[in-house]
Enzyme design. Structure first.
Site, PDB file in Angstrom:
ATOM      1  N   GLU A 521       0.814  -1.226   0.000  1.00 22.53           N
ATOM      2  CA  GLU A 521       0.000   0.000   0.000  1.00 22.53           C
ATOM      3  C   GLU A 521       0.847   1.275   0.000  1.00 22.53           C
ATOM      4  OE1 GLU A 521      -0.724  -2.667   1.781  1.00 22.53           O
ATOM      5  OE2 GLU A 521      -2.686  -3.231   1.018  1.00 22.53           O
ATOM      6  N   GLN A 543      -7.246  -1.468  -1.553  1.00 22.34           N
ATOM      7  CA  GLN A 543      -8.325  -2.431  -1.779  1.00 22.34           C
ATOM      8  C   GLN A 543      -9.519  -2.246  -0.840  1.00 22.34           C
ATOM      9  OE1 GLN A 543      -7.411  -6.828  -1.716  1.00 22.34           O
ATOM     10  NE2 GLN A 543      -7.707  -6.474  -3.898  1.00 22.34           N
ATOM     11  N   HIS A 588     -12.816  -5.351   7.109  1.00 22.70           N
ATOM     12  CA  HIS A 588     -13.370  -5.254   5.760  1.00 22.70           C
ATOM     13  C   HIS A 588     -14.572  -4.330   5.727  1.00 22.70           C
ATOM     14  CE1 HIS A 588     -10.968  -8.877   5.531  1.00 22.70           C
ATOM     15  NE2 HIS A 588     -10.872  -8.626   4.249  1.00 22.70           N
TER      16      HIS A 588
END
Ligand SMILES: Cc1ncc(C[n+]2csc(CCOP(=O)(O)OP(=O)(O)O)c2C)c(N)n1
Ligand SMILES: [Mg+2]
Length: 799
Positions: A521, A543, A588
């Site tokens: 990242e 992501q 997430h």
């Protein structure tokens, strides 16, 4: 060296060039010595210098060409001087904090000394022809943070060389022949960013020439505590193999050997420039004659033996010995040059000090004259005159001192009505304006707020698609119309991203424009920063929003500060695309917006509620030149949306909320996926006789530039700030904006409320999510509770 004859050496090195190099190195050293003295005598606040690194940097400057970029750190003064992008007046101007870009072009007095930068932009913010200039990206202090952007600075050459649609951009590149030169200290090689960058550039095979200045210490800590072995040994795994596979050519050279340094730099750069093979030059046996910085003394941590060795192997001393050995100059000649150069450096220092002080002195004098004039008609003549005397007698008065004197004067004059007071007030206003311009301008260019709004157009035939198909069509249109747009990220290329936003686009636009990256990242951001610094328009994907944390440091320190820290001299208009807020799973479905919002001032933070709005933001941001984070709604990709007929043209205005539903009873201010949930709640509330006004702020930074929220509060007199962030996070920010900045507090009849996610991360599963994030029930209870407080009869409690 010993094996080569003097005549062979002399053919390569003319006396004129060698002496010019010696004198530059010597002057640079003198500047370091004088610089330290200026700090210790109190004229400057802090000093860090490039002493001991002069020779290697002169060698690096010899191979640095127009169009090339440097990304380095605070030791590089000699390099910057050698390429002519820094001079000694500027060196001292920055040391003294001369707040004027004409005197201190790197940062206009905003950065500490030895933070180098060239100016890539014209005054109107447009690009200069970078391919015809020597370029240095703007330094920052965190160790190793110059590394990530090298990925993009180097990779841009590959794109400019290999993408035919970029051929016309000669302002930025001549056939991708440019090299990105990195510099880093040995100890900073212990940072993760160093290894991530080396790996990424190795994978990409981009022309980076990375110099490691190894003086065996990082402040007081020697290499044995920094690294698990010798650097060349550790780096040997990156050495490309004989069959020409991906990897590096790694060189090692001592920092006091002029001839060897020059030859090594030539070899390393020829390879990088022609074949795009990245190279690393480990420059060892460097010294740091004055120690790390003005904050300490090296005698506390270096042994007498080490200090003695440093004296013997000082690169200037070795260079002089070599010159003598080659009969290129006599001792008398060299002594004469040194005397001249010392005198010149002292003269420049004095000149730079005077240039720095003169405008300050003038301002203070003008203020003193004004105060004397006002004092003339005041009964507090003596006290006011004493204030004037106090500043003029002080040894090194600064502008801050006149502001303090102003405040004292106003307190003295508090109860006296004399005409002079308004002159003082006007003077103060003017100083505040100038001070803001001097130190706070250029955080944003505000260009995105000037992009005209083009509304989405729908017709009878506009199809209804899945959300991911809408972004996909948006990206397709973007790639088609703008060859500068390059997208990359984890699973973004071949797969077309984990939610298919780029599906099919790699096939259409090629592996260079729609590309996969490793899981890295920090350097995905670095790749974007470097490309943007070289005129491209990267869309770099993180992501999931949760992993923005990995990228936050470099975005915060580098991207967000860039325009400000160069006072409008550089820009890196990257787009960080990510998705988050809500799905079902810890790491997430986070919504760490306040973290981003607080650490990324200098970037736009956009939170579209659906994919259509997201495309509108991509279009708006690409029409402007500011860096942005765009957070798509993770659970929105499979929701149905209509595709507008003008997907390529339509824009969503940045900084302008949208009223999704009007109502008179309470205002709900939110964004992202909660817009949908709040709409559900609004339906239920409507059935209970309560009409909420639902505002989607859409853009957290800038925030509601037209004051739409306060307009709503004038009508509803009640407000709920709602999001999925932690308590006291983004809702607190929105509340401050609406109630304090817009003055919304005066319209409230009920205490303002916030409704947020829990302070912990969202728990897994549907129920975990329900109890971790705000839901329709809570919104209903919260608004109903507010109404119950104001009219318990009409809105009686449910229980
Ligand atoms: C992230 C971060 N941690 C710590 C520091 C404080 N610091 C500044 S320079 C330095 C040592 C760097 O040593 P090295 O990389 O060998 O460079 P040198 O100064 O020796 O040339 C440290 C620890 C910093 N600036 N940034
Ligand atoms: Mg070091």
């Amino acid at each position: 060296m010993a094996t080569k004859s003097k005549s062979a050496v002399n053919k390569k090195f003319t006396r004129k060039d060698v002496l010019a190099d010696y004198r530059l190195a010597y002057r640079s050293r003198q500047a370091s010595l004088i610089g330290r003295r200026e700090v210790l005598s109190g004229k400057a606040k802090f000093g860090i210098f490039g002493d001991g690194k002069e020779l290697a940097q002169i060698a690096m400057a010899k191979v640095f060409q127009k169009g090339d970029f440097r990304s380095g750190y605070y030791r590089d003064q000699t390099f910057m001087l050698a390429i002519g992008e820094h001079n000694f007046d500027e060196f001292f101007a920055q040391l003294f904090a001369h707040a004027d870009v004409k005197a201190e072009p790197a940062s206009g007095g905003r950065a500490m000394n030895a933070h180098f930068a060239t100016r890539s932009l014209n005054e109107d913010g447009s690009w200069k022809p970078l391919a015809d200039l020597y370029n240095s990206s703007a330094d920052i202090s965190p160790t190793g943070s110059q590394m990530p952007r090298l990925v993009g600075l180097a990779y841009a050459s590959k794109l400019y060389r290999e993408l035919k649609e970029l051929k016309e951009f000669v302002q930025f590149s001549h056939h991708g022949n440019e090299i990105a030169f990195g510099t880093i200290g040995n100890a900073s090689c212990a940072e993760g960013m160093f290894w991530e960058t080396v790996n990424a550039v190795g994978v990409l095979q981009a022309p980076m020439v990375l110099s490691i200045w190894d003086d065996e210490y990082g402040i007081s800590v020697p290499n044995e505590f920094q690294l698990a072995g010798d650097l060349p040994e550790l780096l040997s795994g990156f050495q490309r193999n004989k069959k020409g596979g991906a990897g590096y050519e790694v060189y090692s050279v001592v920092g006091w050997d002029y001839q060897e340094l020059i030859e090594t730099y030539k070899r390393a750069t020829d390879l990088a420039r022609k074949e795009h093979v990245p190279t690393i030059i480990h420059v060892k046996e460097l010294t740091q004659p004055q120690g790390h910085s003005t904050s300490g003394s090296q005698e506390r941590y270096k042994s007498p033996e080490r200090l003695k060795w440093e004296e013997e192997f000082d690169c200037l001393r070795k260079f002089r010995e070599w010159i003598r050995g080659q009969d290129l100059a006599t001792d008398e000649e060299l002594d004469k040059f040194e005397t001249e150069d010392r005198t010149e450096m002292e003269a420049i220092r004095a000149r730079a000090w005077e240039a720095y002080k003169a405008p300050i002195r003038k301002d203070i004098e003008e203020f003193g004259d004004l105060l004397v004039e006002v004092a003339g008609s005041s009964k507090h003549l003596d006290s006011l005159n004493a204030l004037v005397k106090e500043i003029s007698n002080s040894a090194n008065p600064l502008r801050q001192d006149m502001m303090i004197a102003y405040r004292k004067a106003m307190v003295i004059l508090k109860d006296e009505q004399i005409p002079g007071k308004s002159m003082l007030v006007q003077w103060k206003q003017k100083q505040d304006e100038i001070g803001m311009e001097r130190y706070s301008s250029d955080l944003y260019s505000h260009s995105s707020e000037r992009v005209p709004e083009v509304k989405a157009k729908f017709s009878e035939n506009s199809p209804v698609l899945n959300g991911f198909e809408i972004v996909n069509k948006g990206f397709d249109a973007i790639f088609k119309r703008d060859p500068r747009v390059i997208a990359f990220g984890e699973d973004l290329g071949y797969l077309g991203d984990v939610n298919q936003g780029f599906a099919g686009l790699q096939e259409k636009y090629g592996v260079l424009r729609v590309a996969d990256t490793g899981i890295r990242e920090v350097t995905i951001m670095g790749q974007a920063i470097g490309l943007a610094l070289r005129g491209l328009r990267p869309i770099a994907e993180i992501q999931y929003l949760d992993y923005l944390l990995y990228a936050l440091q470099i975005l915060s320190d580098d991207v967000a500060t860039l325009r400000w820290r160069t006072k409008g001299g550089q820009k890196a208009p990257i787009i960080v695309r990510t998705r988050g807020h809500r799905l079902e799973g810890i790491w997430h479905s986070g919504s760490l917006m306040a973290g981003a919002l607080h650490l990324l001032r200098g970037m736009l933070i956009l939170v579209p509620r659906n994919m259509l709005q997201a495309v509108g933001f991509y279009n708006s941001v690409l029409a402007a030149d500011e860096p942005a984070v765009i957070v798509e709604v993770l659970n929105g990709y499979r929701l149905k949306e209509r595709l507008p007929d003008n997907i390529s043209e339509f824009t969503v205005p940045v900084g302008v909320p949208e009223i999704l539903r009007s109502g008179k009873d309470a205002t709900v201010v939110t964004y992202g996926p909660l817009c949908r949930i709040a709409t559900e709640a609004a339906e239920v509330l409507s059935g209970l006789g309560i009409e909420i006004e639902l505002i989607d702020v859409q853009s957290l930074m800038p925030f509601d530039s037209h004051g739409k929220i306060v307009e709503s509060l004038k009508k509803t007199n009640r407000v709920l700030f709602l999001d999925e962030d932690v308590p006291g996070g983004t809702t607190a920010f929105m509340m401050q904006e609406a109630l304090e900045k817009q003055g919304g507090y005066q319209w409230l009849d009920s205490a303002p409320r916030t409704l947020t996610g829990q302070a912990h991360r969202p728990a897994y599963g549907t129920d975990g999510n329900y109890w971790s994030k705000p839901n329709a029930e809570q919104i209903i209870y919260s608004i109903y509770g507010m109404m119950n407080e104001s009219n318990p009869k009409k809105f009686s409690k449910f229980y």
